[in-house]
Design a protein around this motif. Sequence first.
Motif, PDB file in Angstrom:
ATOM      1  N   LEU A  95      50.377  12.940   2.305  1.00 11.86           N
ATOM      2  CA  LEU A  95      49.300  12.757   3.376  1.00 11.86           C
ATOM      3  C   LEU A  95      48.118  11.775   2.967  1.00 11.86           C
ATOM      4  N   ARG A 118      53.856   9.727   8.059  1.00  6.08           N
ATOM      5  CA  ARG A 118      52.912  10.939   8.477  1.00  6.08           C
ATOM      6  C   ARG A 118      53.450  11.825   9.416  1.00  6.08           C
ATOM      7  N   ASP A 152      51.144  12.029  15.292  1.00 12.59           N
ATOM      8  CA  ASP A 152      51.442  10.823  14.754  1.00 12.59           C
ATOM      9  C   ASP A 152      52.427   9.999  15.334  1.00 12.59           C
TER      10      ASP A 152
END
Length: 257
Positions: A95, A118, A152
């Motif tokens: 991340l 992500r 995301d």
Amino acid sequence: MKLTHPWKIVSLLTCLVVLGGCSSSPDDDEIVIGNRGAEALYADAKNSLEIGNFNNAAQILSALDSRYPFGPLSHQVQLDLIYAYYKTGKTPEALATIDRFIRLNPNHSDIDYALYMRGLTNMDADKNLFQELAGIDRSDRDPSKSREAFSDFRRLLEKYPESKYAADAQKRMVYIKNRLAKYEIAIARFYMRREAYVAAANRGRYVLEYYPDTAMVEEALQIMIECYDTLGLEELKENAVKTLKLNYPDARIASGD
């Protein structure tokens, strides 16, 4: 004075050499990495990725990223490092690398890939392999990582609807919505066991409002009906019964109506 036998001295020296070699091996690895060029190291990293040696790939790529942060291979090194971290389950590192890449390269052609990774990383962090292998349903576990993954993927679809990762991201969002809906149902059942019927009914209503296209809607309505019946809220109960019968004509109503 008693003399030490020569063979004992030789054995002792041999042990010291072996121990010395073991203790210095990390430094030797650093020297090997440090004395080689970026392209040669990157070739090694790519080979490690191809054969599934993701730990080794991550080590080499991390060293490359640290020593050549602005070189001609830097962007690809970072993208490959993201994947290597993901495959080795190093969620914080993955991340951090993703966020740094997006922040420093907002117009890069592979931003959609970074966003996709992500989502995958957060989604993977929500899993519990041992519980899944044992067939244990832990829908009540903290869903924060699933929520991040959903965000995301949604960001990817909103900003890059034509991305080659968009279709898979959309499928994963459906899966995540069901996961989040199951979490709400699990919490509602928890409240019911403790006779907190208002809180339980509110959880059921939340599923109807935010996850109406999931498999948990029928159970959410059943929970609402049972809670409203217990609380003596007849109008709310009847509305829930009508909704249940309209959408699930064959459903049995928990309260017996």
